[in-house]
Design a protein around this motif. Structure first.
Motif, PDB file in Angstrom:
ATOM      1  N   TRP A  39       5.639  43.435  62.242  1.00 30.02           N
ATOM      2  CA  TRP A  39       6.597  42.906  61.276  1.00 30.02           C
ATOM      3  C   TRP A  39       5.875  42.522  59.992  1.00 30.02           C
ATOM      4  O   TRP A  39       4.726  42.100  60.028  1.00 30.02           O
ATOM      5  N   PHE A  40       6.573  42.685  58.884  1.00 28.36           N
ATOM      6  CA  PHE A  40       6.022  42.213  57.602  1.00 28.36           C
ATOM      7  C   PHE A  40       6.793  40.957  57.213  1.00 28.36           C
ATOM      8  O   PHE A  40       8.008  40.990  57.038  1.00 28.36           O
ATOM      9  N   GLN A  41       6.065  39.866  57.070  1.00 23.58           N
ATOM     10  CA  GLN A  41       6.682  38.575  56.772  1.00 23.58           C
ATOM     11  C   GLN A  41       6.977  38.462  55.275  1.00 23.58           C
ATOM     12  O   GLN A  41       6.072  38.426  54.447  1.00 23.58           O
ATOM     13  N   VAL A  74      12.214  47.888  47.528  1.00 25.09           N
ATOM     14  CA  VAL A  74      10.848  47.981  48.051  1.00 25.09           C
ATOM     15  C   VAL A  74      10.268  46.574  48.101  1.00 25.09           C
ATOM     16  O   VAL A  74      10.201  45.882  47.079  1.00 25.09           O
ATOM     17  N   VAL A  75       9.886  46.143  49.278  1.00 26.51           N
ATOM     18  CA  VAL A  75       9.356  44.791  49.433  1.00 26.51           C
ATOM     19  C   VAL A  75       7.841  44.783  49.615  1.00 26.51           C
ATOM     20  O   VAL A  75       7.181  43.760  49.422  1.00 26.51           O
ATOM     21  N   LEU A  90       3.549  54.785  50.114  1.00 29.53           N
ATOM     22  CA  LEU A  90       4.550  54.359  51.090  1.00 29.53           C
ATOM     23  C   LEU A  90       5.142  53.019  50.688  1.00 29.53           C
ATOM     24  O   LEU A  90       4.419  52.085  50.316  1.00 29.53           O
ATOM     25  N   GLY A  91       6.468  52.924  50.756  1.00 27.77           N
ATOM     26  CA  GLY A  91       7.147  51.684  50.450  1.00 27.77           C
ATOM     27  C   GLY A  91       7.942  51.201  51.651  1.00 27.77           C
ATOM     28  O   GLY A  91       8.601  51.991  52.339  1.00 27.77           O
ATOM     29  N   LEU A  92       7.883  49.910  51.908  1.00 28.08           N
ATOM     30  CA  LEU A  92       8.629  49.300  53.015  1.00 28.08           C
ATOM     31  C   LEU A  92       9.904  48.675  52.451  1.00 28.08           C
ATOM     32  O   LEU A  92       9.862  47.937  51.467  1.00 28.08           O
ATOM     33  N   TRP A 146      -0.451  46.592  54.412  1.00 26.26           N
ATOM     34  CA  TRP A 146       0.748  46.375  53.615  1.00 26.26           C
ATOM     35  C   TRP A 146       0.560  45.178  52.691  1.00 26.26           C
ATOM     36  O   TRP A 146       0.054  44.139  53.093  1.00 26.26           O
ATOM     37  N   TRP A 147       0.975  45.382  51.418  1.00 27.46           N
ATOM     38  CA  TRP A 147       0.887  44.324  50.414  1.00 27.46           C
ATOM     39  C   TRP A 147       2.281  44.074  49.846  1.00 27.46           C
ATOM     40  O   TRP A 147       2.995  45.023  49.538  1.00 27.46           O
TER      41      TRP A 147
END
Length: 386
Positions: free
Chosen positions: A33-35, A76-77, A65-67, A85-86
């Motif tokens: 998971w990305f917080q 895009v977060v 790549l974008g989340l 991931w940043w």
């Protein structure tokens, strides 16, 4: 440290790392998971990841790549860089004190920042993309303040090709797109970027700003020209490639009331704009400022406008942004780059002098009328005495 402070990454490495990671997600889903905050997070799964193309008409592709949230793939977060991931805000930051003010874009990670500013950061879920993608070789400067990127501007060099498919080239340097982030506007950054552009080409007699100009861009130009009168007859609104039939003197246009100025811009002439695309929120990007010089755009302070001078696909068009484009005329030969204006002063200069002369003559008329009235009264008194 932040991504921009880490070792440079080539196009090939960036694309390869992105493709490999996405393939891994698709073949063996991770329970990660990305917080985003203390209360929200996004699952890192293939369905929540999409490829982002960095450059216009890119060959070969340069992918990032974008989340995105599962319910809104347009947002895009976070982005995948250096094998992690940043969040977008961190990608726009730097730990280097040397990054301050306007700095030329040189590395791919700096171009990632330009991409995020123009395509992601200033866009809400209801808005369309404000800027079209920039070419890989676009000349650009990032504006750094308080260790974060708050804006940028792009420009065309005199003699550079309008497009890769023809021999048409620009006949003068032209400020193409400008953007300042909404939270950083009205601090004089648009003025600062216009001044930097003019200073960068101090040896050129004529400079251009891509058409159309938004009200915010006009306000910035007016404030700049009032303080730098040496540019009054040298700064033009231009359509590509910028020959004399495609130039309009900006100061003359302001004096003759050819441009509209919003109330906000009149009170704050140095308000920022985005020059380049669609979206007219009181900022122009001719994007705009691809109007926000920010739009730089049609120009509403809330939405940037982007504009590209050439679009060969339409024959005349200039929709590098989503705004009506400006056309490129016949191919310009190298020996024409140094050619000056037609014989005699440019029409805009003569118009400027004539307009200012007319203005002075009009301002003198009331005084003449007063004198004639006083003389008439004296004559009347003499007649009565007689």
């Amino acid at each position: 440290m932040y991504p921009v402070d880490l070792p440079a990454v080539s196009d090939t490495d960036l694309t390869s790392a992105s493709e490999q990671y996405l393939s891994l997600l698709e073949s063996s889903p991770h329970n990660e998971w990305f917080q985003l905050s203390q209360t929200s997070k996004v699952a890192i799964i293939a369905n929540n990841v999409r490829r982002l193309q960095l450059f216009e008409d890119d060959q070969p592709d340069c992918l990032l790549l974008g989340l995105h949230p599962p319910d809104d793939p347009t947002q895009v977060v976070a982005v995948y860089l250096h094998e992690k991931w940043w969040c977008v805000d961190d990608v726009l930051r730097t730990s280097s004190k040397s990054r301050s003010g306007l700095i030329s874009v040189q590395t791919n990670l700096e171009r990632v920042i330009v991409f995020l500013l123009s395509q992601v950061v200033e866009r809400s879920s209801q808005e369309k993309v404000l800027f079209s993608l920039h070419p890989r070789t676009e000349s650009c400067k990032l504006l750094w303040t308080d260790r974060q990127a708050v804006g940028f501007y792009t420009f065309k060099h005199k003699g550079s090709l309008c497009d890769p498919w023809s021999s048409r080239c620009y006949l003068l340097p032209a400020l193409d797109t400008v953007l300042v982030r909404r939270s950083w506007r009205r601090r004089g950054f648009g003025f600062q970027m216009l001044k930097d552009f003019c200073s960068s080409f101090s040896t050129e007699k004529f400079l251009g700003i891509s058409s159309p100009l938004s009200p915010s861009m006009v306000a910035v130009c007016r404030s700049f020209l009032q303080q730098h009168k040496e540019h009054l007859e040298h700064l033009y609104e231009v359509e590509a490639p910028g020959d004399w039939t495609q130039r309009r003197n900006i100061w003359l246009g302001i004096q003759l009331g050819r441009y509209s100025l919003g109330m906000n811009e009149e009170r704050s002439p140095t308000s920022e704009l985005i020059k380049r695309n669609e979206g007219d929120d009181s900022t122009q990007k001719t994007y705009n400022c691809r109007p926000d010089l920010t739009s730089l755009s049609t120009c509403n302070v809330s939405n940037p406008l982007v504009v590209k001078l050439c679009d060969p696909s339409q024959g005349e068009g200039s929709p590098s942004s989503k705004i009506a484009g400006t056309g490129c005329s016949c191919a310009a030969q190298a020996n024409n780059l140094e050619s000056g204006p037609p014989t005699g002063p440019p029409q805009s200069s003569r118009d400027t002098k004539q307009a200012l002369k007319s203005k002075r003559s009009l301002s003198a008329e009331p005084h003449i009328e007063v004198q004639e009235t006083e003389e008439t009264q004296r004559c009347a008194k003499q007649i009565r005495r007689t």
